[in-house]
Design an enzyme around this catalytic site. Sequence first.
Site, PDB file in Angstrom:
ATOM      1  N   ASN B 203       0.819  -1.224   0.000  1.00  0.00           N
ATOM      2  CA  ASN B 203       0.000   0.000   0.000  1.00  0.00           C
ATOM      3  C   ASN B 203       0.851   1.271   0.000  1.00  0.00           C
ATOM      4  OD1 ASN B 203       0.970  -0.061   2.584  1.00  0.00           O
ATOM      5  ND2 ASN B 203      -1.011   0.108   3.596  1.00  0.00           N
ATOM      6  N   GLU B 207       1.461   9.955  -4.903  1.00  0.00           N
ATOM      7  CA  GLU B 207       0.229  10.337  -5.599  1.00  0.00           C
ATOM      8  C   GLU B 207       0.182  11.840  -5.830  1.00  0.00           C
ATOM      9  OE1 GLU B 207      -3.475   8.202  -4.416  1.00  0.00           O
ATOM     10  OE2 GLU B 207      -4.131  10.193  -3.786  1.00  0.00           O
ATOM     11  N   ASN B 330       2.827   4.774  12.441  1.00  0.00           N
ATOM     12  CA  ASN B 330       3.111   3.611  13.298  1.00  0.00           C
ATOM     13  C   ASN B 330       4.260   3.983  14.236  1.00  0.00           C
ATOM     14  OD1 ASN B 330       1.306   2.236  11.683  1.00  0.00           O
ATOM     15  ND2 ASN B 330       2.831   0.949  10.693  1.00  0.00           N
ATOM     16  N   PRO B 378      -4.954   9.962   3.574  1.00  0.00           N
ATOM     17  CA  PRO B 378      -5.086   9.457   2.214  1.00  0.00           C
ATOM     18  C   PRO B 378      -6.236   8.446   2.117  1.00  0.00           C
ATOM     19  CG  PRO B 378      -2.918   8.922   3.164  1.00  0.00           C
ATOM     20  CD  PRO B 378      -3.768   9.460   4.264  1.00  0.00           C
ATOM     21  N   MET B 381      -7.266   4.894  -4.222  1.00  0.00           N
ATOM     22  CA  MET B 381      -6.699   5.539  -5.404  1.00  0.00           C
ATOM     23  C   MET B 381      -7.752   6.036  -6.399  1.00  0.00           C
ATOM     24  SD  MET B 381      -4.978   2.271  -7.247  1.00  0.00           S
ATOM     25  CE  MET B 381      -5.915   0.865  -7.823  1.00  0.00           C
ATOM     26  N   HIS B 403      -5.827   7.541  10.033  1.00  0.00           N
ATOM     27  CA  HIS B 403      -4.635   7.639   9.169  1.00  0.00           C
ATOM     28  C   HIS B 403      -4.939   7.325   7.719  1.00  0.00           C
ATOM     29  CE1 HIS B 403      -4.520   3.327   8.929  1.00  0.00           C
ATOM     30  NE2 HIS B 403      -3.296   3.258   8.493  1.00  0.00           N
ATOM     31  N   GLY B 406      -8.789   2.672   5.541  1.00  0.00           N
ATOM     32  CA  GLY B 406      -8.927   1.368   6.208  1.00  0.00           C
ATOM     33  C   GLY B 406      -9.437   0.316   5.245  1.00  0.00           C
TER      34      GLY B 406
END
Lengths: 146, 480
Positions: B203, B207, B330, B378, B381, B403, B406
């Site tokens: 992932n 972008e 993380n 984010p 896509m 974040h 998901g």
Amino acid sequence: MESLRPARENGTKMPYTLIDHTADIGIRVRARNIQNLYEEAGYAMVDILGASLQPGAEQIEMRIDGLDRIDLLVRWLQEILYFIGVKGFRVSDIQVTALTETNLSAVLTGGTAKTPLATEIKAVTYHDLTIREIDNQVETIIILDT
Amino acid sequence: MEKLTIKRIDPYRIRIEKTPPMRTTGLVYVNSALEKTLEHDMVLNQVANVACLPGIVGPSLAMPDIHWGYGFPIGGVAAFSLDEGVISPGGVGYDINCGVSCVLTSFTRDEVSSRINELLATLFGRIPSGVGSTNKDVRLSDKEFLKVLLKGASWATKSGYGSPGDLDAYEDRGSIAGANPDAVSKRALERGLPQLGTLGSGNHFLELDVVDFIADEERARKFGLFQGQIVILLHTGSRGLGHQICDDHVHEMLKAMPSHGIELPDRQLACAPVTSREGQAYLQAMAAAANFAFANRQIIIHLIRGSFEKTFGKSWDRLGMRLLYDCCHNIAKIEQISWKGSQRKVCVHRKGATRALPPGDVRLPERFTATGGPVLVPGDMGRMSFILAGSQWAEETFFSACHGAGRILSRRQAKKISRKRSIADELRRQEIHAVAASRSTLAEEIPEAYKDVSAVVNTITGAGIATAVARLRPVAMIKG
């Protein structure tokens, strides 16, 4: 949802099953005894990585220590992952030559190749990892962090 | 553990009641639509498992992009007492300091659209991506590599990757204190050294997005955002270095747990007292991996700027390519929180969560003091992403927010439903240009594999944790 991956062509090894995990890959591996289970789990991971090589002549001797057989399984797979991911080793055969609850000796046969891997496995996790006897076989379920 | 008792508190929160052996409640930020996505997996059990860990302070928290992880859920946040609490490598994850950067530009979409393929090809050619990618242009001696682990992003800017001004836009100025390379194994160094300056796979992505909606004019202006602007999102982490450090320290903690009298419902929760030798060793190694990740993203930011310079023939500063913000997803950090009316220091674990600091927080770079810290979210896509700002109410999540979107589909499910489809063509019909190091990555990352990020953001803003600043739409991307 699960799907069965076929046994290898020689017909002597067991198939393994892919299990859906939202973030990662789960595998269910069965074997006729605990020693074979370690080999089969190694073959399953090699298959997912796309790290098979036929045939190979190089051999790597491995000795792994663990806290118990679950820890030993994780550390064994982590060691194979290291040789594939970092050293570029590709695997044709896996043989566990000696096994106790906390120690394992094995020989990986194969060779070094520059073929790209199919998948990145970051790590072999301990998450809900079990080894159990079922239908006169031994089974484990392992979650791989991808 | 007994069957969990779940109660809805309000439209944005559910509570998992404390049931033995839980030491505290669970608090999950989900609206009713997102709650339905939780039924498919064991994720609430994972929130409850975290609530069983020694020395937990406050509830075991989960953000609305929560999904099934290993040990801790992805989207989990938990704070632990420094005296009686623990630190858990599984509470940070294998990709230590996986995080996101946002780089601004002065371009509008129309100004780049005729050059987008050329730009994408240049970016793809310069930024190593894909499974096991290495960067042969970043060749460091072992001695120099140790400086990366100690200094993080500032090593990169001093080494010619970007400018010192970039550090003002990093969480903790791009360096976590206390890193100790002696706590990092030789194998971790071996895995990490060739991978510095690489995107990776899965992932991880780069972008280009267009700002298509401004929700807060004042904050957007202070962030340097405007309607129609092209911005760049970068998502990557500490690569093999972090993976190996997590492996090494989970094992060390499993060995030490009996001596600390710790029993767990799942070995992946392996932990040790924060103050113990094992806990301190992990914190030192984790900081080293976090610093690697900061440096990694800074090198890639430099490569992005170089690609724009080549394509448009102007220097990056003339193209307005300032770093808006870079944040960790993380991480475990020793932070000051307000709890039951008093201030105390705790070890906050964020596994798939972003720090969200409110206006006025002294930890913020000066430029964000009035606005609150940027929270970069984010999405998938094909749909959208968001830029938020932390609010004062984020105190209840120990200043943490979502974040991303998901995942809701496994990678295998995603590949199955995308069989016989050309994902690149589907995206192109939406005027989104995508390239990937491997075809399967696009299949695994299809938009349907993720939750609707707008529902995630609506939950976190509805709960008052953060406030919306701008919405982004994808224009072009590189998937690892």
